[in-house]
Design a protein around this motif. Structure first.
Motif, PDB file in Angstrom:
ATOM      1  N   GLY A  71       0.823  -1.206   0.000  1.00 41.09           N
ATOM      2  CA  GLY A  71       0.000   0.000   0.000  1.00 41.09           C
ATOM      3  C   GLY A  71       0.860   1.260   0.000  1.00 41.09           C
ATOM      4  O   GLY A  71       2.013   1.230   0.449  1.00 41.09           O
ATOM      5  N   ASP A  72       0.320   2.357  -0.506  1.00 44.15           N
ATOM      6  CA  ASP A  72       1.086   3.606  -0.558  1.00 44.15           C
ATOM      7  C   ASP A  72       0.743   4.487   0.641  1.00 44.15           C
ATOM      8  O   ASP A  72      -0.369   4.406   1.182  1.00 44.15           O
ATOM      9  N   PRO A  73       1.680   5.317   1.075  1.00 42.82           N
ATOM     10  CA  PRO A  73       1.459   6.141   2.272  1.00 42.82           C
ATOM     11  C   PRO A  73       0.392   7.210   2.102  1.00 42.82           C
ATOM     12  O   PRO A  73      -0.186   7.666   3.085  1.00 42.82           O
ATOM     13  N   PHE A  74       0.091   7.609   0.865  1.00 45.13           N
ATOM     14  CA  PHE A  74      -0.884   8.679   0.645  1.00 45.13           C
ATOM     15  C   PHE A  74      -2.317   8.190   0.886  1.00 45.13           C
ATOM     16  O   PHE A  74      -3.118   8.880   1.510  1.00 45.13           O
TER      17      PHE A  74
ATOM     18  N   ILE B  42      -6.929   7.076   4.974  1.00 44.36           N
ATOM     19  CA  ILE B  42      -7.641   6.077   5.779  1.00 44.36           C
ATOM     20  C   ILE B  42      -7.492   6.369   7.264  1.00 44.36           C
ATOM     21  O   ILE B  42      -8.455   6.298   8.033  1.00 44.36           O
ATOM     22  N   LEU B  43      -6.273   6.724   7.689  1.00 41.27           N
ATOM     23  CA  LEU B  43      -6.016   7.016   9.101  1.00 41.27           C
ATOM     24  C   LEU B  43      -6.685   8.309   9.561  1.00 41.27           C
ATOM     25  O   LEU B  43      -6.936   8.503  10.739  1.00 41.27           O
ATOM     26  N   GLY B  44      -6.943   9.217   8.601  1.00 39.00           N
ATOM     27  CA  GLY B  44      -7.582  10.487   8.948  1.00 39.00           C
ATOM     28  C   GLY B  44      -6.608  11.525   9.442  1.00 39.00           C
ATOM     29  O   GLY B  44      -6.975  12.402  10.228  1.00 39.00           O
ATOM     30  N   HIS B  45      -5.342  11.456   8.969  1.00 35.59           N
ATOM     31  CA  HIS B  45      -4.331  12.437   9.366  1.00 35.59           C
ATOM     32  C   HIS B  45      -4.167  13.488   8.274  1.00 35.59           C
ATOM     33  O   HIS B  45      -4.135  13.174   7.083  1.00 35.59           O
TER      34      HIS B  45
ATOM     35  N   MET C 170       1.506  14.235   6.973  1.00 38.32           N
ATOM     36  CA  MET C 170       2.191  12.986   6.647  1.00 38.32           C
ATOM     37  C   MET C 170       3.166  12.575   7.740  1.00 38.32           C
ATOM     38  O   MET C 170       3.482  11.390   7.890  1.00 38.32           O
ATOM     39  N   SER C 171       3.658  13.541   8.536  1.00 38.48           N
ATOM     40  CA  SER C 171       4.602  13.203   9.604  1.00 38.48           C
ATOM     41  C   SER C 171       3.946  12.286  10.630  1.00 38.48           C
ATOM     42  O   SER C 171       4.612  11.451  11.255  1.00 38.48           O
ATOM     43  N   MET C 172       2.630  12.449  10.830  1.00 40.22           N
ATOM     44  CA  MET C 172       1.918  11.574  11.762  1.00 40.22           C
ATOM     45  C   MET C 172       1.856  10.154  11.216  1.00 40.22           C
ATOM     46  O   MET C 172       1.934   9.182  11.965  1.00 40.22           O
TER      47      MET C 172
ATOM     48  N   ARG D 215       4.111   8.690   9.436  1.00 38.26           N
ATOM     49  CA  ARG D 215       5.426   8.075   9.630  1.00 38.26           C
ATOM     50  C   ARG D 215       5.536   7.435  11.009  1.00 38.26           C
ATOM     51  O   ARG D 215       6.182   6.398  11.182  1.00 38.26           O
ATOM     52  N   LYS D 216       4.927   8.071  12.000  1.00 39.43           N
ATOM     53  CA  LYS D 216       4.999   7.525  13.350  1.00 39.43           C
ATOM     54  C   LYS D 216       4.286   6.185  13.465  1.00 39.43           C
ATOM     55  O   LYS D 216       4.587   5.368  14.330  1.00 39.43           O
ATOM     56  N   TYR D 217       3.302   5.966  12.588  1.00 39.79           N
ATOM     57  CA  TYR D 217       2.547   4.723  12.638  1.00 39.79           C
ATOM     58  C   TYR D 217       3.292   3.575  11.972  1.00 39.79           C
ATOM     59  O   TYR D 217       2.981   2.416  12.198  1.00 39.79           O
ATOM     60  N   ILE D 218       4.251   3.900  11.130  1.00 35.47           N
ATOM     61  CA  ILE D 218       4.959   2.858  10.388  1.00 35.47           C
ATOM     62  C   ILE D 218       6.339   2.668  11.001  1.00 35.47           C
ATOM     63  O   ILE D 218       7.314   3.281  10.596  1.00 35.47           O
ATOM     64  N   GLN D 219       6.416   1.837  12.031  1.00 30.85           N
ATOM     65  CA  GLN D 219       7.672   1.549  12.716  1.00 30.85           C
ATOM     66  C   GLN D 219       8.176   0.191  12.238  1.00 30.85           C
ATOM     67  O   GLN D 219       7.829  -0.854  12.774  1.00 30.85           O
ATOM     68  N   MET D 220       9.005   0.199  11.217  1.00 32.41           N
ATOM     69  CA  MET D 220       9.506  -1.052  10.653  1.00 32.41           C
ATOM     70  C   MET D 220      10.717  -1.558  11.426  1.00 32.41           C
ATOM     71  O   MET D 220      11.606  -0.797  11.788  1.00 32.41           O
ATOM     72  N   THR D 221      10.758  -2.862  11.646  1.00 31.81           N
ATOM     73  CA  THR D 221      11.939  -3.489  12.227  1.00 31.81           C
ATOM     74  C   THR D 221      12.946  -3.756  11.106  1.00 31.81           C
ATOM     75  O   THR D 221      12.623  -3.621   9.912  1.00 31.81           O
TER      76      THR D 221
END
Length: 323
Positions: free
Chosen positions: A281-284, A289-292, A295-297, A299-305
């Motif tokens: 899926g793309d971040p845009f 969908i997240l309702g932000h 875009m900086s918000m 990024r906080k949701y996508i914490q990849m290991t």
């Protein structure tokens, strides 16, 4: 010699007349807070935000042990309250900061309205804490979490449905619990979130996957006997609270033996966001969908290991184009 007809010296610039602030010290702390709350309600803030103001003021009121006059509000008193929360109550920094921010907003209002003499909000600041990064669950952990839920009981069946919908739609738990049966359109595959029920006070439409449509179709059929338009209810048909579901989530997490990770509705929102990106899926679209709005918000949701990044690199390595 020609005589000058005017003075060449520049005139002295007159300073602006500073108006003295009119301060009304006749009000008590409770009276000031009641006025503050009236203004906040007129701004059509979310019910949860208003409730937080009342709850957090209540903690401060208990600390000072009763009402006080405006003159008795001092920066020293506010700092004593912060020290009390940290050292005597042993509250976590995040909890302390939530209560501090509420008080700062209240103090800013009191100063602007002329109820107190000093801008205490400029000196009374949250404490610095490390950024809170929420670890998303792995696909394996989600499967184990779902497996420990016994679907033969309504409450458990409801909770499992909620977990799946939270993962798929990535809505907030407060938004999920306000969804009405009429808001769900299984034909088009969308859920309508009403503006007065969202955190941002903006309506939005969230899509449903084919799996969620099937899950919700079965759930709607199973719960037809409830005499309420709300989608998720208690056993006796009352509105389900977020705290009840959070407690249930913690219990399921313990049963699934998920350690060192917070098992909560907010974790599911982060997990859904990460799965969305990992699946291509793309971040845009994720942002919408997240309702932000920022875009900086997202990024906080996508914490990849590191493992997540490795898997993505294997799939999308530039060298793959050379095959």
């Amino acid at each position: 010699m020609e005589k000058r007809l005017f003075n060449t010296r520049k005139p002295i610039r007159k300073g602006r007349r500073v108006q003295e602030r009119k301060v009304n010290l006749d009000l008590t702390l409770v009276e000031m807070f009641e006025r503050f709350l009236t203004v906040k309600k007129s701004e059509a803030l979310a019910e949860r935000t208003i409730s937080d103001y009342e709850i957090h003021f209540g903690y401060f009121y208990d600390f000072i042990e009763g009402d006080i006059s405006a003159n008795e509000v001092t920066i020293h008193l506010l700092r004593e309250y912060m020290s009390y929360m940290i050292h005597e109550k042993g509250l976590k920094p995040m909890t302390v900061n939530l209560r501090v921010r509420t008080l700062r907003a209240f103090m800013r209002f009191c100063y602007t309205e002329g109820y107190i003499q000093e801008p205490f909000h400029e000196k009374f600041k949250p404490i610095k804490v490390p950024e809170d990064t929420i670890q998303a669950l792995t696909p394996g952990e989600v499967k184990i979490l779902l497996s420990v839920i016994d679907e033969q009981y309504y409450a458990s069946y409801r909770d499992k449905t909620m977990i799946l919908i939270l993962l798929d739609t990535m809505v907030r738990i407060s938004e999920l619990l306000e969804i009405k049966r009429d808001n769900v359109d299984l034909k088009t595959g969308f859920i309508q979130l009403e503006e007065e029920k969202t955190k941002t006070r903006k309506s939005r439409i969230v899509p449903l996957s084919s799996k969620s449509i099937k899950v919700l179709s079965e759930y709607l059929t199973e719960t037809e006997d409830f005499r309420s338009n709300l989608l998720f209810l208690t056993n006796d048909g009352r509105k389900l609270t977020a705290n009840t579901f959070r407690r249930n989530m913690m219990e399921y997490g313990e049963r699934a033996q998920i350690k060192n990770k917070r098992v909560s509705p907010h974790t599911l929102r982060h997990t859904g966001a990460l799965f969305y990106i990992m699946n291509g899926g793309d971040p845009f679209s994720l942002q919408k969908i997240l309702g932000h709005s920022d875009m900086s918000m997202v990024r906080k949701y996508i914490q990849m290991t590191n493992s997540d990044v490795k898997r993505q690199h294997n799939s999308f390595s530039p060298l793959n184009r050379l095959k």
